[in-house]
Design an enzyme around this catalytic site. Structure first.
Site, PDB file in Angstrom:
ATOM      1  N   CYS A 137      16.231 124.176  73.748  1.00  0.00           N
ATOM      2  CA  CYS A 137      14.924 124.741  74.110  1.00  0.00           C
ATOM      3  C   CYS A 137      15.029 125.539  75.415  1.00  0.00           C
ATOM      4  O   CYS A 137      15.626 126.601  75.422  1.00  0.00           O
ATOM      5  CB  CYS A 137      13.878 123.633  74.193  1.00  0.00           C
ATOM      6  SG  CYS A 137      12.187 124.259  74.177  1.00  0.00           S
ATOM      7  N   HIS A 196      14.519 120.311  69.172  1.00  0.00           N
ATOM      8  CA  HIS A 196      14.931 119.240  70.080  1.00  0.00           C
ATOM      9  C   HIS A 196      15.643 118.109  69.335  1.00  0.00           C
ATOM     10  O   HIS A 196      14.997 117.129  68.966  1.00  0.00           O
ATOM     11  CB  HIS A 196      13.704 118.652  70.779  1.00  0.00           C
ATOM     12  CG  HIS A 196      13.151 119.510  71.861  1.00  0.00           C
ATOM     13  ND1 HIS A 196      13.589 119.438  73.168  1.00  0.00           N
ATOM     14  CD2 HIS A 196      12.194 120.470  71.837  1.00  0.00           C
ATOM     15  CE1 HIS A 196      12.910 120.315  73.903  1.00  0.00           C
ATOM     16  NE2 HIS A 196      12.062 120.958  73.130  1.00  0.00           N
ATOM     17  N   GLU A 243      17.460 115.790  70.518  1.00  0.00           N
ATOM     18  CA  GLU A 243      17.409 114.538  71.284  1.00  0.00           C
ATOM     19  C   GLU A 243      16.107 113.765  71.032  1.00  0.00           C
ATOM     20  O   GLU A 243      16.019 112.596  71.348  1.00  0.00           O
ATOM     21  CB  GLU A 243      17.606 114.829  72.772  1.00  0.00           C
ATOM     22  CG  GLU A 243      16.371 115.271  73.550  1.00  0.00           C
ATOM     23  CD  GLU A 243      15.932 116.718  73.292  1.00  0.00           C
ATOM     24  OE1 GLU A 243      16.465 117.350  72.354  1.00  0.00           O
ATOM     25  OE2 GLU A 243      15.044 117.203  74.010  1.00  0.00           O
TER      26      GLU A 243
END
Lengths: 237, 85
Positions: A86, A203, A205
């Site tokens: 990002c 994302h 994660e």
């Protein structure tokens, strides 16, 4: 393995990345403040999401001049795996470590939602464990993820198979209906010429535990552990 | 000496903000506003001795930081031009 998570003023996914690496993946993670000139003994570098320097001027425009970015560029040049997520992707673009630029989302809205992300290429350290064409369920959260590159650059990216992720429907169709932000060619992520620097807007994660609705993001982190274990990468050491 | 820097998206690059503003103007009845392109405007206060130095410094800062050459172009204007020459 040691993952360095770079922290800029305004990073807000640094702890998510740290958590995913240390507590889910079970590897070592370390925060590296953007003023530091060294990445220490890192095997992998993560530039996390957020709003570095408030996104003033342009996303990533000020962060690229942080002292740590010289170390990141050296690490990348030595073949070390770098993942920009990002805002981290936006910083890599501004730093010239990846080509192109981000524009405001086509509909001028901030998009925060799970999207389909099709894996286009598996010969990068972050996608080695994926099956080509697999659609990962990963969230996005950005206002400026509308990927742009001049026609000749776009053509080079496609010819060199450097588009690594594309926005797609759950059944793998790439088209306007699956494109959340107006990115050219539905591009969600790309890599550099050496294929060791990967940037993506989604994302991973935030998609590493069942509680979060998807564990697909873990594949990226597992992939780089595989790649390093196999000893195929240079690394910064 | 002061310099003004105007940063605009290149003509080939789609401007989502500009087109949203144009649509809003149309809905307000300003049909004669055919299109809008949004840009950025900077005022730089420069501690330099000559116009030439001012021009050079402003251009360097604009090309290195203020504008992203992939999507934007810029124009520099010196404000005190003529006064000190």
């Amino acid at each position: 393995m040691t993952f360095a998570v770079v922290v800029f003023p305004g990073s807000n996914c640094d702890h998510d990345s740290y958590h995913a690496v240390r507590h889910v993946l079970g590897h070592d993670a370390r925060f590296v403040w953007h003023k530091e000139a060294s990445l220490g003994n890192a095997d992998v570098v993560i530039l996390p999401g957020g709003f570095s320097h408030g996104d003033y001027l342009r996303t990533g425009a000020i962060a690229r001049f942080s002292p740590v970015m010289k170390a990141v560029a050296d690490f990348a040049a030595a073949g070390g795996p770098v993942l920009g997520i990002c805002n981290g992707f936006q910083i890599l673009l501004e730093a010239g470590l990846l080509p192109g630029a981000m524009l405001r989302n086509r509909d001028v809205r901030f998009h925060c939602e799970h999207v389909g992300v099709r894996v286009e290429q598996t010969d990068t350290p972050f996608t080695a464990r994926c099956r080509q064409g697999r659609v990962l369920n990963i969230p996005i959260a950005h206002g400026e993820g509308n990927y742009y590159a001049p026609p000749e650059v776009l053509e080079t990216l496609e010819r060199e198979r450097r588009v690594i992720f594309r926005y797609a429907t759950a059944d793998g169709r790439v088209g306007p209906e699956a494109n959340p932000n107006g990115s050219l060619n539905n591009i969600a992520g790309i890599c550099n010429e050496g294929r060791n620097v990967v940037g993506l807007m989604p994302h991973p994660e935030r998609a590493c535990e069942p509680m979060l609705g998807s564990t697909d993001g873990l594949l990226l982190f597992e992939s780089v552990v595989d790649a390093l274990t196999a000893g195929a990468l240079g690394g910064g050491r | 000496m002061k310099a003004r820097v105007f940063v605009t998206l290149k003509p080939s690059v789609f401007d989502p903000q500009g087109s949203t503003i144009a649509e809003a103007l149309h809905s307000l009845g300003y049909q004669n506003v055919a299109d809008v392109r949004q840009g950025k405007y900077f005022e730089l206060d420069l501690d330099v001795a000559s116009e030439q130095d001012a021009e050079q410094l402003a251009s360097e800062v604009a090309s290195r930081v203020l504008a992203n050459p992939v999507i934007e172009s810029f124009r520099v204007e010196l404000v005190d031009a003529g006064v000190r020459s």
